[in-house]
Design an enzyme around this catalytic site. Structure first.
Site, PDB file in Angstrom:
ATOM      1  N   LYS A   1      -1.553  33.235  38.649  1.00  0.00           N
ATOM      2  CA  LYS A   1      -1.893  34.024  37.458  1.00  0.00           C
ATOM      3  C   LYS A   1      -0.694  33.965  36.529  1.00  0.00           C
ATOM      4  O   LYS A   1       0.342  34.561  36.781  1.00  0.00           O
ATOM      5  CB  LYS A   1      -2.208  35.468  37.844  1.00  0.00           C
ATOM      6  CG  LYS A   1      -2.641  36.318  36.655  1.00  0.00           C
ATOM      7  CD  LYS A   1      -3.149  37.667  37.137  1.00  0.00           C
ATOM      8  CE  LYS A   1      -3.670  38.550  36.015  1.00  0.00           C
ATOM      9  NZ  LYS A   1      -2.782  38.705  34.885  1.00  0.00           N
TER      10      LYS A   1
ATOM     11  N   LYS B   1      -2.081  40.970  42.527  1.00  0.00           N
ATOM     12  CA  LYS B   1      -0.726  41.030  41.957  1.00  0.00           C
ATOM     13  C   LYS B   1       0.340  40.951  43.040  1.00  0.00           C
ATOM     14  O   LYS B   1       0.204  41.574  44.098  1.00  0.00           O
ATOM     15  CB  LYS B   1      -0.560  42.345  41.185  1.00  0.00           C
ATOM     16  CG  LYS B   1      -1.373  42.374  39.902  1.00  0.00           C
ATOM     17  CD  LYS B   1      -0.465  42.554  38.713  1.00  0.00           C
ATOM     18  CE  LYS B   1      -1.273  42.746  37.439  1.00  0.00           C
ATOM     19  NZ  LYS B   1      -0.404  42.954  36.290  1.00  0.00           N
TER      20      LYS B   1
ATOM     21  N   ARG C   1      -6.355  37.186  22.151  1.00  0.00           N
ATOM     22  CA  ARG C   1      -7.446  37.997  22.675  1.00  0.00           C
ATOM     23  C   ARG C   1      -7.704  39.247  21.835  1.00  0.00           C
ATOM     24  O   ARG C   1      -8.831  39.671  21.663  1.00  0.00           O
ATOM     25  CB  ARG C   1      -7.134  38.411  24.105  1.00  0.00           C
ATOM     26  CG  ARG C   1      -8.177  39.378  24.634  1.00  0.00           C
ATOM     27  CD  ARG C   1      -8.149  39.483  26.109  1.00  0.00           C
ATOM     28  NE  ARG C   1      -6.847  39.889  26.601  1.00  0.00           N
ATOM     29  CZ  ARG C   1      -6.516  39.910  27.888  1.00  0.00           C
ATOM     30  NH1 ARG C   1      -7.396  39.526  28.781  1.00  0.00           N
ATOM     31  NH2 ARG C   1      -5.343  40.305  28.273  1.00  0.00           N
TER      32      ARG C   1
ATOM     33  N   ASP D   1       6.333  46.206  33.867  1.00  0.00           N
ATOM     34  CA  ASP D   1       4.943  46.081  34.312  1.00  0.00           C
ATOM     35  C   ASP D   1       4.663  47.021  35.476  1.00  0.00           C
ATOM     36  O   ASP D   1       3.616  47.664  35.550  1.00  0.00           O
ATOM     37  CB  ASP D   1       4.658  44.655  34.775  1.00  0.00           C
ATOM     38  CG  ASP D   1       4.680  43.676  33.614  1.00  0.00           C
ATOM     39  OD1 ASP D   1       4.879  44.141  32.475  1.00  0.00           O
ATOM     40  OD2 ASP D   1       4.500  42.477  33.857  1.00  0.00           O
TER      41      ASP D   1
ATOM     42  N   CYS E   1      41.707  30.556  27.658  1.00  0.00           N
ATOM     43  CA  CYS E   1      42.799  29.866  26.971  1.00  0.00           C
ATOM     44  C   CYS E   1      43.478  30.758  25.944  1.00  0.00           C
ATOM     45  O   CYS E   1      44.455  30.356  25.335  1.00  0.00           O
ATOM     46  CB  CYS E   1      42.268  28.617  26.283  1.00  0.00           C
ATOM     47  SG  CYS E   1      41.184  28.983  24.897  1.00  0.00           S
TER      48      CYS E   1
END
Ligand code: IVH
Length: 699
Positions: A117, A335, A138, A41, A432
């Protein structure tokens, strides 16, 4: 992070600029349409900012591509779906700094709300007479994809009821997310279905919504942030966001503010009185404090957020400010810093988790991410590492979300990692030395000493406590449910056993153990309390021990008290034990001290001291070898019976053998017995032998 030339740099050509714009739009396409993370992002945002800056220097470089990148949802790349949204699904304007937030607060005047957000996908859902009738993504804002089937199959979506308690007609909008818990479960489901791990919860949601079909159910959560009533049946006439969200919550929807308050974000958002639970801020300083508070709580929210949303509460303020082409003028998104960083893998460590699954951990060069310096990050699975070509020396993206350990999410870029040799996973379990079960991408080790699930299944095995119904799958479900050790098995109630979740069916329904099986298991656990002491020792699953060692120890030390008091030397002196096994026994008993005490309290057999002055047992001083089968006995129960009668059970015929018990002639054991003059007893006479009624006669 991509190195962009400065906007005014003479080396920046038009061709380079166009190429960068194309790759940014491709990344946006991947973000919205697939579960491939082409760039982080932060990288994407930096690219968009750079594009905008270049256009101020070279306005003539503007194109349809730059217009779409800067102005359109999904950078204009998303194919339009088949559902037309009655009102456009908007995006949100970004506040570049807190001054932008202050400006919004002033512009709104009558008060704003601050919400986390959520980092998921926007969803619009229609209800008719209380039933969910349509869900759509959307898409490009005007038209989206119909995902009704995807959100109603299986367990559905948490916070998004398929059926409301009241016959309400209207529409809700909100974010569909995976909480961090759900994401962890989704990763396991994904691996079990053979898929590549999801990069992050948002991509996992995108992946789950794209796939139709009942067997693609994944756990998800809906958080409502808008509601429009279509009929006369709204109980809300407040004309405020708070009023609508209250009504949404009463209808059964989860809300963004509600999820945050569950996670403890109260002070800034919620006031003390119950009828005015969400704070409305009119002072810029209070808004800033709330934004900061959410960021501080970010690690413990339990879901990923990428910022705070600041929005007008009153509808009249929203109407006055209106909407832009792509974003409303009454809200902004602030942000937070990315919780991602890059680092280099210095080492890869292999462990085994409580369900026996392999766990991979990378030691990384110290890097600052999400507010702390991290030096370790988890890795998905061996197949993923091989596929991505990740090894020691690879540059990788590290992500920290919530309290979860940071995770390596992707290799940084192919060029930087060229020439790094692929990592070779260990051929056997590093704890093991046992063989991996590779039937799932998450390899498993079933050894009792390696995992809780392994220990539970081993305890219940036929040669140990012989508990019916606790195989690998149930053992894993128990470990998943929080059972820590074998003593816990005896604490579980009928209700707990019945409700044990074994997994999901192909239609997504929960598969629980059920009462009938629960009753059987509990009866069998009860019966296990009368199993001989040697099986309790074996069932503890101490390293390097098996069913023979359990019998040898019980013979030498007939009670748990005596066994715990035994020294390494005393145990090592037992034939075939030796110092290494003896040390493992002493260490194992010490480590399981608490479990042993709790087992004793539950009435498991902790041995009995031989009664003094008791008659000499019939087989005292004799050694028997059993070969082939004895009717009514397993190998273990037959050996135990010999030992209970005072004899010794051995596996190989020698001069010291009193008799061989077998009905098979011509086997190597029978031949050896013949050569040595060891008598042979018919298995049909076994019971009589135990009573001392058959005395072996030399042949
Ligand atoms: S209010 C724009 N509230 O962020 C319409 N949106 O980047 C008003 N989002 O499209 C949205 N958490 O999908 C709102 N608490 C929240 C949100 C939220 C996440 C999403 C939403 C929106 C996107 C904008």
């Amino acid at each position: 992070m991509q190195d962009y030339p400065a906007p005014h740099s003479p080396s920046l050509t038009r061709a380079r600029f166009d190429a960068e714009v194309t790759s940014l739009r491709d990344a946006a396409d991947a973000y919205y349409a697939t579960d491939i993370l082409a760039m982080s992002d932060a990288e994407y945002d930096a690219g968009v900012d750079w594009t905008r800056a270049v256009l101020t220097v070279h306005p003539d470089w503007a194109s349809d591509g730059t217009a779409a990148l800067l102005d359109k949802v999904a950078a204009g790349t998303h194919a339009s779906g088949d559902v037309t949204h009655p009102a456009r699904m908007l995006s949100m304007g970004k506040a570049t700094d807190l001054a932008d937030v202050d400006a919004l607060v002033a512009k709104v005047g009558t008060g704003v709300l601050v919400e986390p957000k959520m980092d998921g996908l926007a969803l619009r859902v229609e209800y008719t007479d209380g039933r969910l009738t349509l869900a759509a993504t959307r898409g490009d804002g005007s038209t989206g994809e119909n995902v009704t089937e995807q959100v109603t199959r299986g367990f559905g979506v948490s916070g998004l009821p398929v059926c409301l308690g009241v016959p309400w007609t209207g529409e809700v909008r909100g974010e569909i997310i995976m909480t961090l818990d759900q994401f962890e479960r989704a990763q396991v489901l994904r691996a079990e279905r053979g898929g590549k791990p999801f990069v992050n919860p948002r991509n996992a949601v995108a992946g789950a919504l794209r796939k139709a079909g009942a067997d693609h159910w994944m756990p998800m959560t809906f958080a409502c942030y808008d509601l429009t009533s279509g009929g006369r049946d709204s109980e809300d006439d407040s004309q405020t966001h708070i009023g609508r969200m209250d009504w949404a919550a009463r209808l059964g929807f989860a809300t963004a503010a509600g999820l945050a308050s569950k996670a403890g974000v109260h002070a800034g958002l919620l006031t003390a009185t119950s009828d005015e639970r969400v704070a409305v801020f009119t002072q810029a300083a209070d808004v800033r404090a709330a934004i900061e508070q959410i960021e501080q709580r970010r690690p413990s929210l339990g879901f990923e957020i990428d910022g705070a949303v600041i929005k007008a509460n009153r509808d009249d303020a929203r109407a006055r400010l209106g909407d832009g082409s792509r974003t409303p003028n009454w809200a902004v998104a602030y942000k937070y810093a990315a919780q991602e960083a890059t680092s280099v893998i210095e080492d890869i460590e292999v462990g085994v988790g409580r369900t026996g699954r392999i766990s991979l951990r990378a030691r990384i060069a110290p890097t600052f991410v999400g507010g702390t310096t991290v030096t370790y990050a988890s890795l998905h699975n061996p197949a993923w590492l091989a596929e991505e070509g990740i090894g020691v020396g690879s540059k990788v993206v590290v992500k920290r979300a919530g309290d979860v350990i940071p995770r390596v999410t992707a290799p940084l870029d192919a060029a930087a990692n060229e020439g790094i040799p692929a990592w070779t996973p260990p051929a056997a379990c590093p704890n093991c030395g046992g063989e991996w079960d590779k039937t799932s991408l998450l390899w498993r080790c079933h050894s009792p000493e390696c995992s809780v699930a392994g220990r539970l299944a081993y305890w219940a095995a036929r040669d140990c406590l012989d508990v019916e119904g606790i195989g690998d799958q149930v053992a894993e479900a128990l470990a998943e449910a929080g059972v820590k050790d074998v003593a816990d098995l005896y604490d579980l109630t009928l209700a707990q056993w019945s409700a044990l979740v074994l997994g999901t069916t192909t239609t997504g329904a929960p598969r629980t153990l059920g009462e009938a099986t629960a009753v059987k298991i509990m009866a069998s656990l009860d019966a296990s309390k009368t199993q001989p002491f040697n099986r309790v020792i074996t069932g503890l699953g101490i390293r390097l021990t098996g069913r023979s060692v359990g019998r040898w120890l019980a013979r030498e030390f007939p009670t748990m008290t005596a066994l715990r008091a035994a020294t390494v030397d005393q145990i090592a002196a037992i034939e075939k034990m030796g110092p290494v096994k003896a040390q493992a026994v002493v260490d194992g008993l010490a480590a399981m001290s608490d479990v042993i005490n709790r087992l004793a309290a539950h009435g498991l057999n902790m041995g009995a001291a031989p009664a003094t002055g008791a008659a000499v047992l019939p087989l005292t001083g004799m050694t028997f070898v059993i070969s082939g089968s004895i009717p009514g006995y397993t190998r273990t129960t037959a050996q135990e019976a010999v030992e209970a009668a005072g004899g010794k059970a051995s596996s190989s015929v020698s001069k010291a053998t009193t008799a061989l018990i077998t009905d098979e002639a011509g086997t190597s054991k029978a031949q050896k017995a013949a050569t040595l003059g060891v008598p042979i007893i018919d298995p049909a006479d076994f019971e009589a032998l135990l009573r001392g009624d058959v005395l072996p006669a030399a042949t």
